[in-house]
Design a protein around this motif. Structure first.
Motif, short mmCIF file in Angstrom:
data_model
loop_
_atom_site.label_atom_id
_atom_site.label_comp_id
_atom_site.label_asym_id
_atom_site.label_seq_id
_atom_site.Cartn_x
_atom_site.Cartn_y
_atom_site.Cartn_z
N ILE A 1 0.88 -1.17 0.00
CA ILE A 1 0.00 0.00 0.00
C ILE A 1 0.92 1.21 0.00
O ILE A 1 1.77 1.34 0.88
CB ILE A 1 -0.90 0.02 1.25
N ASN A 2 0.74 2.10 -0.97
CA ASN A 2 1.68 3.21 -1.09
C ASN A 2 1.01 4.57 -1.14
O ASN A 2 -0.08 4.74 -1.68
CB ASN A 2 2.58 3.01 -2.31
N ASP A 3 1.75 5.51 -0.57
CA ASP A 3 1.31 6.88 -0.43
C ASP A 3 1.90 7.73 -1.55
O ASP A 3 2.96 7.42 -2.08
CB ASP A 3 1.78 7.39 0.93
N LEU A 4 1.21 8.82 -1.88
CA LEU A 4 1.71 9.82 -2.81
C LEU A 4 1.80 11.15 -2.09
O LEU A 4 1.07 11.39 -1.13
CB LEU A 4 0.76 9.97 -4.00
N SER A 5 2.65 12.02 -2.56
CA SER A 5 2.63 13.39 -2.09
C SER A 5 1.44 14.09 -2.74
O SER A 5 1.12 13.84 -3.91
CB SER A 5 3.92 14.11 -2.50
N ARG A 6 0.77 14.96 -1.99
CA ARG A 6 -0.37 15.67 -2.59
C ARG A 6 0.08 16.64 -3.68
O ARG A 6 -0.73 17.11 -4.47
CB ARG A 6 -1.17 16.39 -1.49
N GLY A 7 1.38 16.89 -3.74
CA GLY A 7 1.92 17.72 -4.82
C GLY A 7 2.43 16.89 -5.99
O GLY A 7 3.14 17.40 -6.86
N CYS A 8 2.06 15.61 -6.03
CA CYS A 8 2.58 14.71 -7.06
C CYS A 8 2.08 15.07 -8.46
O CYS A 8 1.04 15.70 -8.62
CB CYS A 8 2.21 13.26 -6.74
N SER A 9 2.83 14.61 -9.45
CA SER A 9 2.43 14.75 -10.84
C SER A 9 1.86 13.42 -11.32
O SER A 9 1.99 12.38 -10.64
CB SER A 9 3.64 15.11 -11.70
N ALA A 10 1.26 13.43 -12.50
CA ALA A 10 0.77 12.18 -13.09
C ALA A 10 1.93 11.21 -13.29
O ALA A 10 1.80 10.00 -13.08
CB ALA A 10 0.07 12.47 -14.42
N GLU A 11 3.11 11.74 -13.64
CA GLU A 11 4.29 10.91 -13.84
C GLU A 11 4.71 10.23 -12.53
O GLU A 11 5.10 9.06 -12.53
CB GLU A 11 5.45 11.77 -14.37
N ASP A 12 4.60 10.97 -11.42
CA ASP A 12 4.91 10.38 -10.11
C ASP A 12 3.99 9.19 -9.82
O ASP A 12 4.43 8.16 -9.31
CB ASP A 12 4.73 11.42 -9.00
N ILE A 13 2.72 9.34 -10.15
CA ILE A 13 1.75 8.27 -9.90
C ILE A 13 2.11 7.04 -10.72
O ILE A 13 2.07 5.90 -10.23
CB ILE A 13 0.32 8.74 -10.20
N VAL A 14 2.48 7.25 -11.97
CA VAL A 14 2.90 6.14 -12.84
C VAL A 14 4.05 5.38 -12.20
O VAL A 14 4.03 4.14 -12.11
CB VAL A 14 3.32 6.66 -14.24
N ASN A 15 5.05 6.10 -11.73
CA ASN A 15 6.24 5.46 -11.17
C ASN A 15 5.95 4.73 -9.86
O ASN A 15 6.48 3.65 -9.62
CB ASN A 15 7.35 6.49 -10.99
N VAL A 16 5.10 5.32 -9.02
CA VAL A 16 4.76 4.65 -7.75
C VAL A 16 3.92 3.40 -8.01
O VAL A 16 4.09 2.38 -7.33
CB VAL A 16 4.06 5.62 -6.78
N VAL A 17 3.06 3.44 -9.00
CA VAL A 17 2.31 2.24 -9.37
C VAL A 17 3.27 1.14 -9.83
O VAL A 17 3.13 -0.03 -9.45
CB VAL A 17 1.26 2.55 -10.47
N ALA A 18 4.26 1.51 -10.64
CA ALA A 18 5.24 0.53 -11.11
C ALA A 18 6.02 -0.08 -9.94
O ALA A 18 6.23 -1.30 -9.87
CB ALA A 18 6.20 1.17 -12.11
N VAL A 19 6.44 0.76 -9.00
CA VAL A 19 7.16 0.26 -7.82
C VAL A 19 6.26 -0.65 -7.00
O VAL A 19 6.69 -1.71 -6.52
CB VAL A 19 7.66 1.44 -6.95
#
Length: 333
Positions: free
Chosen positions: A306-324
């Motif tokens: 289960i992973n968290d994102l920064s609320r300042g994240c970009s769409a690219e950040d979301i892609v990379n966290v999903v991959a991880v």
């Protein structure tokens, strides 16, 4: 970037199913198209189907073929309510409360993870870390033998000789405000395992402080010193050393003066911060001043990823966290 290319390739080789409970959020929808197009994961969006499709159309995001689950109308909701009631009845949970709570997209998504409908979850674009951790700890809970959930950042610093050719793992930078010595030791061990299994590096773990090997005496230093002792005792197979200042941890010349004989000092690639203030400030300093790529925060210690994102994240950040997250699911870390 070489590390992220490797993560993408690993994610593509064994595609996992990841739930995104912020299904109505713009960056999340934009990320979906990239994730699916590149075969990084199968996705499940949670939210109102009409609102999700309308928002996707409005911003030009192609979400065709992606599963959408609406907790208000899903046939799974009653099952999830029953399961959540069973998990929490000893804490005073009632069925009436459970039926209301599991309609929250974060709780619904976490139940999808718990019951194996998906392999992992990514959220945080519009929710706080606490919002994410609460259902995670209540439902999925920690992995066997793990006492504390923590977070890490993979920092990739351009034109940098420190760490593994500029790659270092920082922890804990997002979850535990003031871990005690026992918790800090657990964080160090978990992060070493993450560095080895996810990043493919031989971990050399520095327990950071404002003191190096007894140069200062203070209760804050003592906590790090004790954590180092506990971590070494629990895992003598790992290279963990401290307490040490940041320069002694990564600069060989300084290490030779301040910590002669240490196998970690001057060579550290995993940095364990003494508390959340230091960790959060530290990663942001490196990110901004050194123009580093900060991949995370990534959670470690849950029974399922289960992973968290920064609320300042970009769409690219979301892609990379999903991959991880997909790779964590593959490796069960």
């Amino acid at each position: 970037m070489e590390f992220l290319q490797k993560i993408w390739q690993m994610a593509q080789q064994d595609k996992k199913r990841i739930v995104l409970p912020e299904g109505e959020e713009e960056r999340t929808l934009l990320a979906c198209e990239t994730i699916v197009k590149n075969g990084l994961a199968e996705l499940v969006l949670v939210g109102n189907i009409g609102k999700i499709k309308s928002k996707a159309k409005e911003i030009g995001a192609n979400i065709e073929g992606i599963a959408i689950e609406d907790p208000e109308n899903s046939e799974r909701t009653s099952l999830f309510a029953q399961e959540f009631y069973e998990l929490r009845k000893s804490k005073g949970m009632t069925m009436e409360k459970a039926e209301k709570i599991v309609r929250d997209p974060l709780y619904y998504g976490t139940m999808l993870v718990k019951l194996g409908y998906v392999d992992g979850m990514v959220s945080g674009a519009v929710h706080t870390t606490g919002d994410l951790l609460r259902p995670g700890l209540q439902i999925v809970k920690t992995a066997p033998g793990v006492s504390v959930v923590s977070s890490f950042f993979i920092m990739v610093v351009p034109d940098c000789k420190y760490g593994e050719e500029g790659m270092l793992v920082f922890s804990d930078c997002a979850v535990n405000p003031n871990p005690n010595a026992e918790q800090l030791a657990s964080i160090a061990i978990a992060t070493a395992e993450t560095a080895k299994n996810l990043c493919g590096i031989d971990p050399k773990v520095a327990m950071l402080s404002f003191s190096t090997m007894g140069s200062a005496d203070h209760e804050l230093v003592e906590k790090v010193r004790k954590a180092t002792e506990i971590a070494k005792e629990r895992r003598p197979d790992l290279l963990i050393d401290g307490e040490m200042q940041l320069d002694a941890a990564i600069v060989k010349k300084v290490a030779d003066q301040k910590a002669p004989g240490s196998k970690v000092a001057g060579n550290a690639n995993v940095l364990i911060f003494p508390d959340l203030q230091a960790g959060n400030i530290g990663y942001k300093l490196v990110q901004r001043f050194a123009k580093a790529e900060a991949i995370g925060p990534i959670c470690q210690g849950f029974a399922r990823p289960i992973n968290d994102l920064s609320r300042g994240c970009s769409a690219e950040d979301i892609v990379n966290v999903v991959a991880v997250t997909a790779v964590q699911a593959q490796k069960n870390i």
